[in-house]
Every structure is written in structure tokens, then in C-alpha cells.
Design a protein around this motif. Structure first.
Motif, PDB file in Angstrom:
ATOM      1  N   ILE A 151      -5.566 -13.523 -13.095  1.00 48.89           N
ATOM      2  CA  ILE A 151      -6.046 -14.858 -12.733  1.00 48.89           C
ATOM      3  C   ILE A 151      -5.075 -15.951 -13.145  1.00 48.89           C
ATOM      4  CG2 ILE A 151      -8.474 -14.212 -12.811  1.00 48.89           C
ATOM      5  CD1 ILE A 151      -8.534 -15.697 -15.523  1.00 48.89           C
TER       6      ILE A 151
ATOM      7  N   ARG B  25     -14.351 -12.445 -14.248  1.00 48.20           N
ATOM      8  CA  ARG B  25     -12.951 -12.722 -14.613  1.00 48.20           C
ATOM      9  C   ARG B  25     -12.815 -12.910 -16.126  1.00 48.20           C
ATOM     10  NH1 ARG B  25     -12.666 -16.283  -9.640  1.00 48.20           N
ATOM     11  NH2 ARG B  25     -11.370 -15.093  -8.219  1.00 48.20           N
TER      12      ARG B  25
ATOM     13  N   LYS C 258      -2.460 -20.443 -13.391  1.00 45.76           N
ATOM     14  CA  LYS C 258      -3.782 -20.898 -12.934  1.00 45.76           C
ATOM     15  C   LYS C 258      -4.201 -20.043 -11.747  1.00 45.76           C
ATOM     16  CE  LYS C 258      -2.742 -25.186 -12.287  1.00 45.76           C
ATOM     17  NZ  LYS C 258      -2.072 -26.392 -12.501  1.00 45.76           N
ATOM     18  N   LEU C 259      -5.495 -20.008 -11.476  1.00 40.59           N
ATOM     19  CA  LEU C 259      -5.995 -19.318 -10.292  1.00 40.59           C
ATOM     20  C   LEU C 259      -5.553 -20.133  -9.067  1.00 40.59           C
ATOM     21  CD1 LEU C 259      -7.876 -16.845  -9.923  1.00 40.59           C
ATOM     22  CD2 LEU C 259      -9.769 -18.443  -9.718  1.00 40.59           C
TER      23      LEU C 259
ATOM     24  N   TYR D 219      -6.619 -20.092  -5.904  1.00 36.72           N
ATOM     25  CA  TYR D 219      -7.809 -20.597  -5.205  1.00 36.72           C
ATOM     26  C   TYR D 219      -9.008 -19.773  -5.666  1.00 36.72           C
ATOM     27  CZ  TYR D 219      -6.403 -16.850  -1.899  1.00 36.72           C
ATOM     28  OH  TYR D 219      -6.013 -15.670  -1.338  1.00 36.72           O
ATOM     29  N   LYS D 220     -10.199 -20.379  -5.492  1.00 31.75           N
ATOM     30  CA  LYS D 220     -11.389 -19.828  -6.144  1.00 31.75           C
ATOM     31  C   LYS D 220     -11.672 -18.376  -5.788  1.00 31.75           C
ATOM     32  CE  LYS D 220     -16.103 -21.180  -7.176  1.00 31.75           C
ATOM     33  NZ  LYS D 220     -17.054 -20.554  -6.260  1.00 31.75           N
ATOM     34  N   MET D 221     -11.462 -18.006  -4.514  1.00 32.36           N
ATOM     35  CA  MET D 221     -11.823 -16.655  -4.075  1.00 32.36           C
ATOM     36  C   MET D 221     -10.666 -15.654  -4.218  1.00 32.36           C
ATOM     37  SD  MET D 221     -14.909 -16.398  -3.412  1.00 32.36           S
ATOM     38  CE  MET D 221     -15.036 -14.866  -2.486  1.00 32.36           C
ATOM     39  N   TYR D 222      -9.576 -16.080  -4.840  1.00 32.04           N
ATOM     40  CA  TYR D 222      -8.407 -15.197  -4.958  1.00 32.04           C
ATOM     41  C   TYR D 222      -8.786 -13.899  -5.678  1.00 32.04           C
ATOM     42  CZ  TYR D 222      -3.712 -13.629  -6.192  1.00 32.04           C
ATOM     43  OH  TYR D 222      -2.567 -12.885  -6.343  1.00 32.04           O
TER      44      TYR D 222
END
Ligand code: UDH
Ligand code: NGS
Length: 392
Positions: A230, A289, A238-239, A241-244
């Protein structure tokens, strides 16, 4: 005047006295630390200059993290022999050390990695020598033409997993031939072939170029499918995007079967990880996560591979995951294992996975595949941010 001089000398002596006491204390407490601090700086410069894993630099650590092999030599000594009476390993491994210093010097050889891991046995298997592991984890690595990355991953991953006191095995799933790469299908092969060998309770699907930078990122499964990569250096930790759901993820066999495994029809780069992310929720689960502090990875820099061109159909396919996930996945995967080799550091499974047209049919022409339907996708469940889309 004389009194003034006297008091001036008095203050000077007092000042010198304090200095002496401070120096004496420092040299007693910190001499050793300071010397080793300077030695470490010196070694770090040496490593950067030579660009190799020299005998000294293999043990070097600096402010960015510790040596991943620290503590492990104690394990070999603690070997009692595998009796029936071994206690379970503690819930939290005492060998865990937190941040790991990751560098990629050029001189490393696989033989060196083998020597550094004396307790790893044929096929890349390991069990803690002094306690019964609480977790059995298989690592599945999709692979073709990335031997230099694999060498670094093995160098870091073996001690990383030993520090977590896992019973583990490493499987490299090697796509045979030159046809377009298919990461997700190779994962399906890995799942089936690894489960055939042992009752693993967790499978980590692991890109070959991602090195974990903190061993508190435990390679064990959660109640829900876990996405662990993540915080990668290439995304500024950083991630993106949220759904990665790309890079590294962990699923139990039950999770895997609930979502019908991974898609088999994403040939080429991109989108398959987003499809897998969508399958998690279609299977009635959530993405779990670790914290960004521990889910950190360093990526070995590289360009897009030959034979893994960006898949122009990925957005259209993604828009249909809801309709396709039960029709394509673990229940339809077809392949032929060409060889299975039990190397000292990993099990290599070379597999023929065919093309879009099937296992033995001739490959479809790239032109016919590139044709995307004129209509834009109606529904894009895992649509990544525009910034990333534009990049491709
Ligand atoms: N892989 C191989 N060989 C290949 C292709 C992929 O082993 O030829 C495996 C490997 O485990 C790799 C993973 O599949 O880590 C994912 O592929 P990738 O590393 O190419 O994908 P990633 O998104 O990097 O990590 C792509 C870099 C450039 C993308 C530019 C797109 N516009
Ligand atoms: C998205 C891709 C993912 C990919 C991610 C990160 O746009 O497959 O970027 O890519 N999704 C689609 O193309 C639909 S990276 O920056 O690592 O090259 O994993």
C-alpha cells in the motif's frame, strides 16, 4: 581588579571541570556507539562506491532500517532437531525488527543467498527450527525474464519470512514461450499447484520487483483479503487510489475460492489487479490493509517488458467484471505444467498458459484484439484516478 580576575579564573576552571565530566561520561557510555556509528557511515560509503554486497556491507544498516539478516544466525544455533514436543511459536515473533534497509547492489549471486539461508530446504521451504509455526504461507511469484529481480527478492524475502517465524514455501510460476504475459492467470496456476503440494492457510501473490521494507508487515492472512503493497516508494509511500489492489496481496484458500480466483483473460499490462479488487467485493468481502507505516515496499526500477504491452481492452473488460467473474476464473483455468524444479531457494513451475484463443489454438491477431467496442464502459467499478489512466 584582583577579585575580578580571581572570579574569572574560578568560572573558567568550573567550565573546564564541567567539560571534563561531560567528556568522561560520553566516552564511557557512548564511545562504542559513536565509533560504530562512524564505521557504519564509512561502510555505507564503501557500499555505494563499490556497488556490491561486500562481506561487511551485508551486515550494514543505517537510519533507514536494519539488516534483514540480523538475529538470524542465532536461529541456526538454536536448532534442536524436529521433535514431536515443540511448543507453538509465540503469537508475535521476537525476531521482528521493524524497518529494513533495502539496497540493490550489483555483485549479489544466488549462491550467496543460499549460503545466507542455511535453514531453507529444497524448493524454498522453511519451518522455524525451535517452535511449531502458527501460520503456513505460500508465496506465489508470477515470472518471466526477471531473474535479476528474483535474486534480490529472494535475498530479502527469505530472512524476512524467517523473522516472522512462518512455515513457508516460495513458488515461482514461470510463463513459458513468448506470447503476451498474463499475470493473473499465472496466479491461478500458482494457487492450484501450491495447494496441491501442501495445505497452505495463506497465499501471498507477489510481484517479483517489490521488496518489503518492514517486517511488521506480517505475511499471514486476515479475516478478509489483504492488500499489503500500500505504500510503495514509486507512489511516494502512499496508496495511489482507493481501490488499488496491485503488487502484493494475501488471500486464504477460502477467500480465493469465494471470488472464483483471478481472471484468466487479462493479457498484457494493466487492469487485472483492479478486476481482482472488484472480485473481492463481489465475493462478499472487504479489502483489508496494514498501516502505511508498515506496508512499505521498494520497487526495483524497470521499464515495461517486451511481451507485456499495455492491454487496450482493460477498461472495457473491467466494466464487465460483475457479469464475468463467475464465468471466468479458478473454475475455468486451463494450463499445462511443463516442468517443476525444486531449486534450493524456490520451487519453479514452468507453465504453458496458451493465448486468448485457448491452450492449443493459434494466437489471435493482435489487430483483432486491439479493437475496442465503440461504446464507453457503462460501469467502471474499480476505475483508478485520471492521473494514472493518462500515464498509460
Ligand atoms: N512480470 C514478469 N515478466 C514480465 C512481465 C511481468 O515477471 O515480462 C511479472 C513480475 O512479477 C512483475 C509483475 O509481473 O513484478 C507485474 O508486472 P510489471 O512489473 O511490469 O508491472 P508494474 O505495474 O510495472 O509493476 C510496470 C512499469 C511500467 C508501466 C507503464 C505502463 N504505462
Ligand atoms: C492503474 C492500472 C493498474 C495498475 C496501476 C498502477 O491505472 O493495473 O495503474 O500502475 N489499471 C488500469 O490500467 C485499469 S503503475 O503505476 O504501477 O504502473 O496496477
Amino acid at each position: 581588579m584582583a577579585t575580578w580576575l580571581q572570579s574569572k579564573w574560578r568560572y573558567l576552571f568550573m567550565f573546564l571541570g564541567v567539560q571534563l565530566v561531560v567528556m568522561a561520561l560520553l566516552s564511557r557510555e557512548g564511545y562504542h556507539k559513536r565509533v560504530s556509528y562512524f564505521i557504519r557511515i564509512f561502510r555505507k560509503l564503501e557500499t555505494t562506491a563499490t556497488g556490491t554486497f561486500g562481506a561487511g556491507s551485508l551486515h550494514a544498516s543505517n537510519h533507514t532500517g536494519g539488516d534483514v539478516y540480523a538475529n538470524l544466525s542465532l536461529l541456526a544455533k538454536a536448532h534442536h532437531g524436529r521433535g514431536e514436543e515443540m511448543p507453538y511459536c509465540p503469537k508475535t515473533s521476537p525476531l521482528i525488527g521493524g524497518p529494513i534497509h533495502v539496497i540493490f547492489p550489483s555483485g549479489l549471486t544466488l549462491a550467496q543467498v543460499v549460503r545466507k539461508n542455511p535453514l531453507v530446504v529444497r524448493g524454498g521451504r522453511y519451518r522455524p527450527p525451535d517452535c511449531e509455526a502458527r501460520h503456513r504461507t505460500a508465496i506465489i511469484i508470477p515470472h518471466r525474464n526477471r531473474e535479476h529481480h528474483l535474486k534480490f527478492l529472494l535475498y530479502y524475502l527469505h530472512p524476512f519470512l524467517q523473522r516472522q517465524q512462518l512455515n513457508y514455501g516460495i513458488y515461482v510460476i514461470h510463463q513459458a514461450g513468448n506470447y503476451t504475459f498474463n499475470r493473473a492467470k499465472l496466479m491461478n496456476v500458482g494457487f492450484r499447484e501450491a495447494m496441491r503440494e501442501e495445505d497452505w492457510d495463506c497465499l501471498f501473490f507477489h510481484d517479483v520487483d517489490l521488496i518489503p521494507e518492514d517486517d511488521r508487515n506480517t505475511y499471514m492472512c486476515d479475516a478478509n483479503p489483504k492488500h499489503t503493497a500500500i505504500a510503495m516508494d514509486k507512489f511516494g509511500y502512499k496508496l495511489p487510489y482507493k481501490m488499488y489492489f496491485g503488487g502484493v496481496s494475501a488471500l486464504s484458500p477460502l477467500h480465493y475460492l469465494k471470488m472464483n480466483g483471478f481472471p484468466n483473460n487479462y493479457w498484457g499490462w494493466g487492469g487485472e489487479d483492479d478486476d481482482i479488487g472488484v472480485r473481492v467485493s463481489l465475493g462478499g468481502m472487504f479489502i483489508s490493509r496494514p498501516s502505511v507505516k508498515v506496508g512499505r515496499y521498494k520497487m526495483i526500477k524497470h521499464k515495461l517488458d517486451k511481451g507485456n504491452d499495455v492491454n487496450p481492452r482493460r477498461f472495457n473488460m473491467l466494466a464487465k467484471t460483475r457479469q464475468t467473474w463467475k464465468l471466468d476464473g479458478m473454475n475455468t483455468v486451463e494450463y499445462e505444467v511443463l516442468s517443476r524444479d525444486y531449486f534450493p531457494l524456490y520451487t519453479n513451475i514452468t507453465v504453458h498458459i496458451g493465448t486468448e484463443a485457448g491452450l492449443h489454438a493459434t494466437a489471435p491477431s493482435p489487430k483483432s484484439l486491439a479493437k475496442a467496442p465503440a461504446k464507453p464502459p457503462v460501469e467502471a467499478p474499480a476505475k483508478p484516478p485520471t492521473k494514472l489512466q493518462q500515464k498509460h
